[in-house]
Design a protein around this motif. Structure first.
Motif, short mmCIF file in Angstrom:
data_model
loop_
_atom_site.label_atom_id
_atom_site.label_comp_id
_atom_site.label_asym_id
_atom_site.label_seq_id
_atom_site.Cartn_x
_atom_site.Cartn_y
_atom_site.Cartn_z
N CYS A 62 0.84 -1.20 0.00
CA CYS A 62 0.00 0.00 0.00
C CYS A 62 0.88 1.25 0.00
CB CYS A 62 -0.91 0.01 1.23
SG CYS A 62 -1.92 1.51 1.30
N VAL A 64 0.17 4.30 0.61
CA VAL A 64 -0.17 5.34 1.59
C VAL A 64 -0.37 4.77 3.00
CG1 VAL A 64 -1.07 6.98 -0.09
CG2 VAL A 64 -2.60 5.24 0.84
N VAL A 66 -2.21 2.41 4.54
CA VAL A 66 -3.55 2.30 5.11
C VAL A 66 -3.62 1.26 6.23
CG1 VAL A 66 -5.87 1.41 4.57
CG2 VAL A 66 -4.83 3.19 3.13
N PHE A 67 -2.77 0.23 6.15
CA PHE A 67 -2.93 -0.94 7.03
C PHE A 67 -1.93 -0.98 8.19
CE2 PHE A 67 -4.09 -2.16 2.69
CZ PHE A 67 -5.38 -2.63 2.87
N CYS A 90 -6.90 6.12 1.40
CA CYS A 90 -6.82 5.24 0.23
C CYS A 90 -6.96 6.03 -1.07
CB CYS A 90 -7.92 4.19 0.32
SG CYS A 90 -8.05 3.11 -1.11
N ILE A 91 -6.08 5.73 -2.03
CA ILE A 91 -6.12 6.39 -3.34
C ILE A 91 -6.62 5.45 -4.44
CG2 ILE A 91 -4.30 8.06 -2.77
CD1 ILE A 91 -2.32 6.24 -4.31
N CYS A 93 -5.71 2.58 -5.63
CA CYS A 93 -4.78 2.01 -6.61
C CYS A 93 -5.07 0.53 -6.87
CB CYS A 93 -3.35 2.19 -6.15
SG CYS A 93 -2.89 1.13 -4.76
N MET A 94 -5.77 -0.13 -5.94
CA MET A 94 -6.18 -1.53 -6.03
C MET A 94 -5.04 -2.53 -5.86
SD MET A 94 -9.29 -0.78 -6.26
CE MET A 94 -10.30 -2.21 -6.62
N CYS A 96 -3.67 -3.61 -3.12
CA CYS A 96 -3.95 -4.57 -2.04
C CYS A 96 -4.90 -5.66 -2.51
CB CYS A 96 -4.49 -3.86 -0.81
SG CYS A 96 -6.02 -2.93 -1.09
FE1 SF4 Z 1 -3.70 1.15 -0.21
FE2 SF4 Z 1 -4.18 1.06 -2.85
FE3 SF4 Z 1 -5.35 -0.72 -1.23
FE4 SF4 Z 1 -6.14 1.83 -1.16
S1 SF4 Z 1 -6.36 0.40 -2.91
S2 SF4 Z 1 -5.71 0.51 0.62
S3 SF4 Z 1 -4.19 2.90 -1.54
S4 SF4 Z 1 -3.13 -0.54 -1.63
#
Ligand code: SF4
Length: 110
Positions: A62, A64, A66-67, A90-91, A93-94, A96
């Motif tokens: 991730c 940013v 988040v976890f 969360c941005i 980005c998908m 995760c």
């Molecule tokens: Fe992080 Fe991207 Fe998952 Fe959002 S979608 S929690 S930014 S890895």
């Protein structure tokens, strides 16, 4: 894999009422009956704790942060889970979702 309709079909439970040692404020989605059943944690970034195997590629990837980890002793799938403590950052980005080996994560309802 995570139930894609969790927010519509499950009962909302504030994380503070789940009994987990999580320093964050988000909603979980039942059933929550620790230690064996922990439900889905988060809404925009949702992690099914009953599916999560605690391997951590979401934490590692991730961009940013988040976890964070939380310990879940006694859970049959794993004794640590990836908590979406900062889902507001969360941005989308998908990454995760793509790296989760067990499809435990749903971002923004899909
Ligand atoms: Fe992080 Fe991207 Fe998952 Fe959002 S979608 S929690 S930014 S890895």
């Amino acid at each position: 894999s995570i139930d894609p309709n969790f927010a519509a079909s499950r009962e909302r439970t504030p994380v503070a009422e789940t009994g987990l040692d999580v320093d964050a404020d988000y909603d979980a989605w039942g059933p929550v009956e620790p230690p064996e059943t922990l439900g889905v944690h988060g809404t925009h970034v949702a992690v099914d704790f009953d599916v999560c195997t605690g391997e951590g590629p979401c934490l590692e990837n991730c961009p940013v942060d988040v976890f964070e980890w939380v310990e879940t002793p006694g859970h049959p799938a794993s004794e640590v889970k990836a908590v979406p403590v900062d889902e507001a950052q969360c941005i989308d980005c998908m990454l995760c979702v793509d790296v989760c080996p067990v499809d435990a994560i749903d971002v923004d309802g899909g």
